[in-house]
Write a protein that holds these residues in place. Structure first.
Motif, PDB file in Angstrom:
ATOM      1  N   LYS A 114      40.653  43.308  36.196  1.00 29.13           N
ATOM      2  CA  LYS A 114      41.937  42.837  35.666  1.00 29.13           C
ATOM      3  C   LYS A 114      42.854  42.364  36.793  1.00 29.13           C
ATOM      4  N   TRP A 134      43.791  35.550  40.253  1.00 31.80           N
ATOM      5  CA  TRP A 134      43.218  34.213  40.046  1.00 31.80           C
ATOM      6  C   TRP A 134      44.158  33.353  39.216  1.00 31.80           C
ATOM      7  N   GLN A 135      44.782  33.932  38.208  1.00 28.15           N
ATOM      8  CA  GLN A 135      45.683  33.171  37.336  1.00 28.15           C
ATOM      9  C   GLN A 135      46.955  32.738  38.064  1.00 28.15           C
ATOM     10  N   TRP A 145      41.561  39.092  38.073  1.00 28.72           N
ATOM     11  CA  TRP A 145      41.847  38.017  37.118  1.00 28.72           C
ATOM     12  C   TRP A 145      43.317  37.585  37.193  1.00 28.72           C
TER      13      TRP A 145
END
Length: 80
Positions: free
Chosen positions: A7, A13-14, A10
């Protein structure tokens, strides 16, 4: 625990796709370069055929666990 790491990755990355992509590319390119260099080095330095003499080979035919939890070696172990 692994799910929380994924999480966090992620979310990183976002937020910063460009910098994360550059970082992943750099890591991948570095690993690829090191693998290729060490392969070439191993081929140049250690390029020898396997030994054909049976006396030059070393093998282990039995393992013996000795410790406070086991008083004697197992029955299948050969004494050395």
């Amino acid at each position: 625990m692994l799910l929380s790491y994924l999480k966090i990755a992620w979310r990183g990355w976002q937020r910063r796709k460009f910098f994360t992509g550059i970082s992943l590319f750099g890591i991948s390119f570095t690993l690829m370069t090191l693998v290729v260099l060490f392969t070439l080095f191993d081929h140049a330095v250690g390029a020898r055929p396997p030994s054909g003499a049976p006396t030059a080979c070393c093998s282990s035919t039995a393992w013996c666990c000795v410790g406070p939890w086991r008083r004697a070696p197992p029955a299948w172990a050969m004494p050395f």
